[in-house]
Design a protein around this motif. Sequence first.
Motif, mmCIF file in Angstrom:
data_model
loop_
_atom_site.group_PDB
_atom_site.id
_atom_site.type_symbol
_atom_site.label_atom_id
_atom_site.label_comp_id
_atom_site.label_asym_id
_atom_site.label_seq_id
_atom_site.Cartn_x
_atom_site.Cartn_y
_atom_site.Cartn_z
ATOM 1 N N ASP A 64 0.807 -1.224 0.000
ATOM 2 C CA ASP A 64 0.000 0.000 0.000
ATOM 3 C C ASP A 64 0.838 1.271 0.000
ATOM 4 N N ALA A 65 2.146 1.134 -0.061
ATOM 5 C CA ALA A 65 3.026 2.297 0.007
ATOM 6 C C ALA A 65 3.000 3.068 -1.307
ATOM 7 N N GLY A 66 3.221 4.362 -1.187
ATOM 8 C CA GLY A 66 3.297 5.207 -2.372
ATOM 9 C C GLY A 66 4.638 5.045 -3.076
ATOM 10 N N THR A 67 4.720 5.662 -4.227
ATOM 11 C CA THR A 67 5.918 5.546 -5.048
ATOM 12 C C THR A 67 7.155 6.071 -4.334
ATOM 13 N N ALA A 68 7.045 7.198 -3.655
ATOM 14 C CA ALA A 68 8.201 7.779 -2.966
ATOM 15 C C ALA A 68 8.690 6.862 -1.846
ATOM 16 N N VAL A 69 7.765 6.290 -1.103
ATOM 17 C CA VAL A 69 8.148 5.373 -0.018
ATOM 18 C C VAL A 69 8.804 4.129 -0.592
ATOM 19 N N LEU A 70 8.204 3.573 -1.637
ATOM 20 C CA LEU A 70 8.795 2.391 -2.266
ATOM 21 C C LEU A 70 10.194 2.675 -2.801
ATOM 22 N N ALA A 71 10.367 3.834 -3.416
ATOM 23 C CA ALA A 71 11.693 4.204 -3.927
ATOM 24 C C ALA A 71 12.699 4.308 -2.784
ATOM 25 N N GLY A 72 12.273 4.880 -1.671
ATOM 26 C CA GLY A 72 13.154 4.985 -0.508
ATOM 27 C C GLY A 72 13.512 3.633 0.076
ATOM 28 N N VAL A 73 12.535 2.740 0.130
ATOM 29 C CA VAL A 73 12.780 1.391 0.648
ATOM 30 C C VAL A 73 13.742 0.643 -0.270
ATOM 31 N N VAL A 74 13.531 0.750 -1.575
ATOM 32 C CA VAL A 74 14.421 0.080 -2.533
ATOM 33 C C VAL A 74 15.836 0.645 -2.416
#
Length: 137
Positions: free
Chosen positions: A24-34
């Motif tokens: 459910d994470a947004g694109t910015a959060v996913l990019a940060g996690v990656v």
Amino acid sequence: MKSAEHAVVGAAVSVPAALVVFPDAGTAVLAGVVLGGVLLSVFVDLDHFVVARGVTGDWHNLARAVRNPRVGLVEQEKVFADIDGGLRRRRLFSHHLVGGVLTLSLVLAGVGRLAVFVAVVLYAHVCCDYLRDLDYA
């Protein structure tokens, strides 16, 4: 494995892991996690210097990498060239310790999904190290 290889594996594992663990994470959060997964996959190898310090009794391996950035970044096989194969076993063990402590710490801190992500990234890192070591056996 070299840092660049770990970065590629870290990215290849972090993208699907982030999508599964944080659906459910947004694109910015996913990019940060990656990005965090890639950095973790590369920088977990700094424990090699601590292990080498324990084996040799000094920090000359770290000094070699810092004094000559080319060795530290491009010719990484030269960083620990003076240490026998026992370093490989010890560094893999230290990766397991780092991964276990970090994962447990995240679980205890109440961020279980992040703990799962970290465990997956570090598991892939250690598996790649084991596969690379098969070439040296």
